[in-house]
Each structure stands twice: as C-alpha cells, then as structure tokens.
Design a protein around this motif. Structure first.
Motif, short mmCIF file in Angstrom:
data_model
loop_
_atom_site.label_atom_id
_atom_site.label_comp_id
_atom_site.label_asym_id
_atom_site.label_seq_id
_atom_site.Cartn_x
_atom_site.Cartn_y
_atom_site.Cartn_z
N VAL A 1 0.99 -1.24 -0.05
CA VAL A 1 -0.05 0.10 0.05
C VAL A 1 0.76 1.22 0.02
O VAL A 1 0.70 2.21 -0.89
CB VAL A 1 -1.12 -0.08 1.18
N GLU B 1 -6.28 5.61 4.03
CA GLU B 1 -6.72 4.81 4.89
C GLU B 1 -6.50 3.38 5.18
O GLU B 1 -6.31 2.84 6.47
CB GLU B 1 -8.32 5.19 4.49
N LEU B 2 -6.24 2.80 4.04
CA LEU B 2 -5.77 1.40 4.17
C LEU B 2 -4.46 1.32 4.80
O LEU B 2 -4.38 0.55 5.76
CB LEU B 2 -5.63 0.65 2.90
N GLY C 1 -8.60 11.12 -4.52
CA GLY C 1 -9.41 9.98 -4.13
C GLY C 1 -8.67 8.89 -3.62
O GLY C 1 -8.91 8.35 -2.84
N ALA C 2 -7.84 8.42 -4.78
CA ALA C 2 -6.94 7.36 -4.58
C ALA C 2 -6.11 7.32 -3.42
O ALA C 2 -5.85 6.64 -2.41
CB ALA C 2 -6.41 6.90 -5.88
N THR D 1 -2.01 0.56 12.18
CA THR D 1 -2.72 0.32 13.73
C THR D 1 -2.73 -1.11 14.09
O THR D 1 -2.52 -1.47 15.12
CB THR D 1 -4.12 0.75 13.92
N LEU D 2 -3.08 -1.89 12.93
CA LEU D 2 -3.05 -3.57 13.39
C LEU D 2 -1.77 -4.01 13.53
O LEU D 2 -1.50 -4.67 14.69
CB LEU D 2 -3.53 -4.04 11.70
N ALA E 1 -3.31 3.29 7.06
CA ALA E 1 -3.32 3.79 8.52
C ALA E 1 -4.05 2.25 9.07
O ALA E 1 -3.38 2.13 10.40
CB ALA E 1 -4.25 4.80 8.68
N PHE E 2 -4.91 2.03 8.61
CA PHE E 2 -5.53 0.57 9.02
C PHE E 2 -4.49 -0.70 9.44
O PHE E 2 -4.43 -1.01 10.27
CB PHE E 2 -6.60 0.05 8.13
N THR F 1 2.47 1.96 -3.35
CA THR F 1 1.54 2.29 -4.44
C THR F 1 1.47 3.68 -4.14
O THR F 1 1.29 4.38 -4.89
CB THR F 1 0.37 1.50 -4.25
N GLU G 1 -6.40 9.16 -0.84
CA GLU G 1 -7.28 8.97 0.40
C GLU G 1 -7.44 7.83 1.03
O GLU G 1 -7.40 7.50 1.98
CB GLU G 1 -8.35 10.06 0.32
N ARG G 2 -8.14 7.10 -0.13
CA ARG G 2 -8.25 5.86 0.28
C ARG G 2 -7.05 4.85 0.66
O ARG G 2 -7.09 3.84 1.47
CB ARG G 2 -9.18 5.10 -1.00
N LEU G 3 -6.23 5.00 -0.11
CA LEU G 3 -4.91 4.28 0.26
C LEU G 3 -4.34 4.54 1.43
O LEU G 3 -3.81 3.79 2.28
CB LEU G 3 -3.85 4.59 -0.98
#
Lengths: 168, 168
Positions: A110, A130-131, A123-124, A137-138, A133-134, A113, A126-128
């Motif tokens: 991620v 978020e992924l 948009g891309a 944290t994981l 960041a996900f 990319t 932002e979504r990337l």
DNA sequence: TAAAGCGTTCAATCTTGACTGAACGAACAA
DNA sequence: TTGTTCGTTCAGTCAAGATTGAACGCTTTA
C-alpha cells in the motif's frame, strides 16, 4: 487411557491440522503440532510418521517447516541416531509472526503504491492512506501482543518444560 | 493518465489479489477490492469483468463473496439495470472479522478439548491452557482494534464518500 | 566388507478449490 | 411475440500445492 480420551485427542489433532491449514500451512504440520501439544514429550521421527499414518517424506518436510518457523525444535537422544522433536519454548508467539509479516508486506504494498501514484489523484490517495493507517494500527497492536507474550514466556513462572513426560 | 500510473495501478490490483489470496480468499476478490480502492467510483458488473479480463461468472461469485463479508455494497443506477458495486463504509475492519472469527473458532477447539480431557493429564492440561490463554489475549486485542477502527469510521471526520468520483 | 536405519530430495500423483463456459430465468425493449 | 441484456448456477476444467514412493548419501552395526 480411556477410549473416549483417545477419540478426543485424535479429534484435536485433526482440528489443529485444519487450523494451521486455514493459516496457509500444510495440514500435516498442524497435526504434528497438535500431537505435541497434548503429549508433551519429544517424538521420534519414525514415530511421528506412524502415529499420523503419513509418509516419512512428509514428516521430513513438515518438521523442517515447523522448525524454520521456530515452533518446534529438533533434538537428539544419546545412543539413538533418530531425530527427535519437541515444542519450542515460545511456540505460539512464533505462529503469530507469520500473520504479522504478512500484514507488514501488505502495508508495504500500500505504501509503495501510494508513493508511486500522483499526488493529484486525491480520491485514490485518500483511500490508500486509510488502508495504510489501518494496517499501521493493526501492526502496532500485533507488535504489542507479541512483546507481551514473549515477556510472559521469559518470566520464570512458565519456564518449566518436562522433557520426559510420557515416553510418547 | 500517464502510462506509468497505469502500470502502478495494475501492479497494485494484482498484489491486492495476492494479499487476499494469502488470507484464504480467491485472488479475483482481491483484484476487485484493489480496483475499488484506487478508483473510488461504483463499478458496473460487466465493466469489472472486462477490466479484470475475467468471466462474468467469476464476477458474480466474487462480488457476492465480498458483499457477504460486508466489504463492498451492491447498488443500482436509475435507468440502468446493471448492478453496481462500491466499497462499504468500513471496508477494512470487515476484512479483519474473518481472521478474528478464525481465531475464535481455534480457541473454541482448544477449550472444548481441554474440557473433554481428564484433569489428571496434567501436562496436556497445562499446555492446552497456555494455548487457550494465547488465543484469549489475541482475541481480546483484536476486539480492541476492531472497536477502535469502527469508532473511527463513525466519527464525522472520515465519513465523506464521493459516490461519483470518476465514472470508473 | 555388506546390510540396515536414518533423513532428504525429487518426480509423480492426488486433492482442493478457483475459474470458466454454457444454460437458465427474469426483466426489459422492439 | 421475439430478441437482448442482465445475474446466477452448475458441471467441467485447470492450476497450485500437499503428499507420496523411490532413489540417494550418510552413518552405524555386524
């Protein structure tokens, strides 16, 4: 040992096979692990093959896999040239590292990319992000669990390991 | 869009395929997800099949899979009888539930075995208890991550979702 | 020396599940 | 009505990887 107990153990060994399989590992590796969890003692190479009704080639492959993962250890007995195997000191935390590393690789994908994509693809990006960041944290959370578990293993309380319980 | 950008995206889509595959899901599901992450907009059923060079049967199967997991949503456009798909509000946390549930099932297996095995098998009981405790902490931690992430999704800050960005 | 037991390797088989093509029913258009 | 475009289903194919049998080299025993 009661017949019922044998059945419970066989069932458990089989299920451990499925659990490891769901983790992307060969089923036999899980069965070996299952066997080691219920019966603590070191198992001989040939003995494993017989108890699991599985070829020696499979035992060779799968014990090495588990050994490489740090889940089991290869040992030897004086006056016996067979290899023996037993659980490593912190077997379960090792299991985790696999998942952990997969997550790490995912986050790297991620991140790479995101860096390679033009900034104006808002948009891309932002979504990337978020992924990203996900996964972040994981991964952080996982790191904590692994540390905690490792520390627990190092405390004197759970260090006991009965090498000879049940001649297996 | 630059040629290089196209290549980066194609690579990302492919890697998402592999990432989901490592998670025990079909590769095509991952590719669909990858496509949705970079290009936000709703994708038409047929469009997905064409962009991924994949049969419509596969799209049907895999979109339904992702839909059941709560990762994507099926929508429709007025005046168009094609189905459209887009990311769900909290797509990533949903991905987690799969792993989470697998862990839960694993812990249940261990717990059931422990209960079914005679108490006087001290070694087995002890090792099973350790494995049980391991899954316990793992599950607790996962629960926390999921909760945190869900809460984050509900905060007004990241609620924006551009339904029409890029006609895809 | 020969023979037996050990673990590993590799080509071949077997299993599992992803993927496809074709057939289908439903909704719409002509 | 017929024809088209949907999405789904299902039997069949295909690919990936687990598992095996056989051959191998090594070590020990006789």
């Amino acid at each position: 040992m009661a017949d019922e107990t044998e059945k419970v153990i066989a069932e458990f060994v089989e299920r451990m096979g499925l659990i490891l399989q769901a983790d992307g590992k060969p089923r036999i590796a899980g069965r070996i692990l299952g066997l080691m969890v219920v019966h603590g003692g070191p198992f001989g190479f040939t003995e494993l093959a017989e108890r699991l009704s599985v070829s020696r080639a499979s035992i060779s492959t799968n014990t090495r896999l588990l050994e490489d993962l740090g889940i089991i250890e290869r040992t030897s007995m004086p006056g016996d040239r067979q290899d023996y195997f037993r659980l490593s000191p912190q077997p379960y935390a090792r299991l985790l590292r696999g998942i952990f590393e997969r997550m790490h690789r995912a986050r790297d994908v991620v991140g790479a990319t995101r860096a390679a994509l033009p900034k104006d693809m808002a948009g891309a990006q932002e979504r990337l992000a978020e992924l990203d960041a996900f996964y972040e944290t994981l991964i952080n959370n996982f790191e904590t669990v692994i540390e905690v578990w490792d520390a627990k293993g190092k405390s004197p309380g759970s260090q006991k390991r009965e090498l000879t319980e049940q001649p297996a």
